[in-house]
Structure formats: structure tokens, C-alpha cells
Design a protein around this motif. Sequence first.
Motif, PDB file in Angstrom:
ATOM      1  N   MET A   1      -3.648  11.289  17.286  1.00  0.00           N
ATOM      2  CA  MET A   1      -2.779  10.310  17.916  1.00  0.00           C
ATOM      3  C   MET A   1      -2.353   9.273  16.889  1.00  0.00           C
ATOM      4  N   LYS A   2      -1.087   8.976  16.837  1.00  0.00           N
ATOM      5  CA  LYS A   2      -0.542   8.037  15.866  1.00  0.00           C
ATOM      6  C   LYS A   2      -0.740   6.607  16.329  1.00  0.00           C
ATOM      7  N   SER A   3      -1.036   5.721  15.391  1.00  0.00           N
ATOM      8  CA  SER A   3      -1.229   4.313  15.700  1.00  0.00           C
ATOM      9  C   SER A   3       0.089   3.666  16.102  1.00  0.00           C
ATOM     10  N   SER A   4       0.016   2.747  17.053  1.00  0.00           N
ATOM     11  CA  SER A   4       1.227   2.053  17.497  1.00  0.00           C
ATOM     12  C   SER A   4       1.325   0.649  16.903  1.00  0.00           C
ATOM     13  N   LYS A   5       0.532   0.380  15.866  1.00  0.00           N
ATOM     14  CA  LYS A   5       0.574  -0.935  15.231  1.00  0.00           C
ATOM     15  C   LYS A   5       1.923  -1.163  14.558  1.00  0.00           C
ATOM     16  N   VAL A   6       2.435  -2.368  14.727  1.00  0.00           N
ATOM     17  CA  VAL A   6       3.705  -2.731  14.117  1.00  0.00           C
ATOM     18  C   VAL A   6       3.501  -3.179  12.674  1.00  0.00           C
ATOM     19  N   LYS A   7       2.381  -3.871  12.425  1.00  0.00           N
ATOM     20  CA  LYS A   7       2.105  -4.310  11.050  1.00  0.00           C
ATOM     21  C   LYS A   7       0.614  -4.228  10.767  1.00  0.00           C
ATOM     22  N   THR A   8       0.300  -4.029   9.488  1.00  0.00           N
ATOM     23  CA  THR A   8      -1.072  -3.866   9.044  1.00  0.00           C
ATOM     24  C   THR A   8      -1.274  -4.652   7.757  1.00  0.00           C
ATOM     25  N   LEU A   9      -2.375  -5.359   7.666  1.00  0.00           N
ATOM     26  CA  LEU A   9      -2.727  -6.059   6.442  1.00  0.00           C
ATOM     27  C   LEU A   9      -3.199  -5.042   5.410  1.00  0.00           C
ATOM     28  N   VAL A  10      -2.699  -5.152   4.186  1.00  0.00           N
ATOM     29  CA  VAL A  10      -3.072  -4.233   3.106  1.00  0.00           C
ATOM     30  C   VAL A  10      -3.819  -5.034   2.045  1.00  0.00           C
ATOM     31  N   GLN A  11      -5.017  -4.586   1.726  1.00  0.00           N
ATOM     32  CA  GLN A  11      -5.817  -5.267   0.713  1.00  0.00           C
ATOM     33  C   GLN A  11      -5.264  -4.997  -0.678  1.00  0.00           C
ATOM     34  N   ALA A  12      -5.532  -5.922  -1.584  1.00  0.00           N
ATOM     35  CA  ALA A  12      -4.980  -5.877  -2.942  1.00  0.00           C
ATOM     36  C   ALA A  12      -5.216  -4.540  -3.634  1.00  0.00           C
ATOM     37  N   GLN A  13      -6.408  -3.980  -3.496  1.00  0.00           N
ATOM     38  CA  GLN A  13      -6.738  -2.752  -4.228  1.00  0.00           C
ATOM     39  C   GLN A  13      -5.958  -1.535  -3.736  1.00  0.00           C
ATOM     40  N   HIS A  14      -5.265  -1.642  -2.597  1.00  0.00           N
ATOM     41  CA  HIS A  14      -4.518  -0.503  -2.059  1.00  0.00           C
ATOM     42  C   HIS A  14      -3.004  -0.606  -2.287  1.00  0.00           C
ATOM     43  N   ILE A  15      -2.529  -1.731  -2.774  1.00  0.00           N
ATOM     44  CA  ILE A  15      -1.084  -1.957  -2.896  1.00  0.00           C
ATOM     45  C   ILE A  15      -0.433  -0.974  -3.866  1.00  0.00           C
ATOM     46  N   ASP A  16      -0.864  -0.958  -5.107  1.00  0.00           N
ATOM     47  CA  ASP A  16      -0.212  -0.114  -6.117  1.00  0.00           C
ATOM     48  C   ASP A  16      -0.355   1.372  -5.791  1.00  0.00           C
ATOM     49  N   LYS A  17      -1.517   1.773  -5.322  1.00  0.00           N
ATOM     50  CA  LYS A  17      -1.726   3.187  -4.972  1.00  0.00           C
ATOM     51  C   LYS A  17      -0.820   3.576  -3.803  1.00  0.00           C
ATOM     52  N   GLY A  18      -0.680   2.710  -2.818  1.00  0.00           N
ATOM     53  CA  GLY A  18       0.198   2.982  -1.680  1.00  0.00           C
ATOM     54  C   GLY A  18       1.651   3.125  -2.103  1.00  0.00           C
ATOM     55  N   ILE A  19       2.091   2.237  -2.984  1.00  0.00           N
ATOM     56  CA  ILE A  19       3.464   2.306  -3.481  1.00  0.00           C
ATOM     57  C   ILE A  19       3.690   3.630  -4.203  1.00  0.00           C
ATOM     58  N   GLU A  20       2.710   4.035  -5.005  1.00  0.00           N
ATOM     59  CA  GLU A  20       2.823   5.293  -5.755  1.00  0.00           C
ATOM     60  C   GLU A  20       2.805   6.511  -4.821  1.00  0.00           C
ATOM     61  N   VAL A  21       1.839   6.580  -3.940  1.00  0.00           N
ATOM     62  CA  VAL A  21       1.657   7.759  -3.081  1.00  0.00           C
ATOM     63  C   VAL A  21       2.809   7.938  -2.096  1.00  0.00           C
ATOM     64  N   TYR A  22       3.294   6.842  -1.532  1.00  0.00           N
ATOM     65  CA  TYR A  22       4.318   6.929  -0.486  1.00  0.00           C
ATOM     66  C   TYR A  22       5.743   6.687  -0.988  1.00  0.00           C
ATOM     67  N   GLY A  23       5.899   6.645  -2.305  1.00  0.00           N
ATOM     68  CA  GLY A  23       7.238   6.548  -2.892  1.00  0.00           C
ATOM     69  C   GLY A  23       7.927   5.229  -2.623  1.00  0.00           C
ATOM     70  N   GLY A  24       7.177   4.137  -2.687  1.00  0.00           N
ATOM     71  CA  GLY A  24       7.753   2.812  -2.436  1.00  0.00           C
ATOM     72  C   GLY A  24       8.733   2.397  -3.510  1.00  0.00           C
ATOM     73  N   GLN A  25       9.883   1.911  -3.073  1.00  0.00           N
ATOM     74  CA  GLN A  25      10.916   1.429  -3.989  1.00  0.00           C
ATOM     75  C   GLN A  25      11.331   0.024  -3.567  1.00  0.00           C
ATOM     76  N   PRO A  26      11.604  -0.859  -4.528  1.00  0.00           N
ATOM     77  CA  PRO A  26      12.122  -2.181  -4.164  1.00  0.00           C
ATOM     78  C   PRO A  26      13.390  -2.023  -3.318  1.00  0.00           C
ATOM     79  N   ASN A  27      13.515  -2.853  -2.311  1.00  0.00           N
ATOM     80  CA  ASN A  27      14.686  -2.792  -1.437  1.00  0.00           C
ATOM     81  C   ASN A  27      15.433  -4.120  -1.534  1.00  0.00           C
TER      82      ASN A  27
END
Length: 87
Positions: A1-27
Amino acid sequence: MKSSKVKTLVQAQHIDKGIEVYGGQPNPNIQRHLEQINWNYEAYQFKDGRVLLVYPDRSFGILYASVNSLYQEMDLEGRSDKSLDNL
């Protein structure tokens, strides 16, 4: 079941890895809107449509489920600020 959260706090140690893994680009469009309402974050959009706002010192981030959920919160924030000015 998928989470219905609108926003989630991301800890510092996960920011760069998340951007890399999920293809984050500046918008730049989202960034421009953030600057207009004085939200001090860097905006990244992932390939799946989620948006990560990263605090300038990269101590935390806020992950939004979609651009629309971010804009809804920005709109609510703008309305509450205006109502406080009228006190």
C-alpha cells in the motif's frame, strides 16, 4: 500500500543519495516561486514528479509528493501570512 503523505522530512544523510537515486534535477520554475514567497530552499524535482526542497546548509530537506502538493502548501502559507497582516 502506498503512503498518502503529502510531505516527508528528509534527514541530511539521505539528501544527496536521494537526489542521485531518483534523478533529482534543479527546477528553476519552482525555485523562482520559492524566492517570491521568501522560502529559503533549493528545489529539486525527481523523475517521478516528487519535489525535494533542501535547506541551504543541507541540514534537512522536505520531500513533497508532487508539484501540486508543494504549491498547495505555498498557497496556504501565503494566505495565512496575509491574514496576519490584517490584524
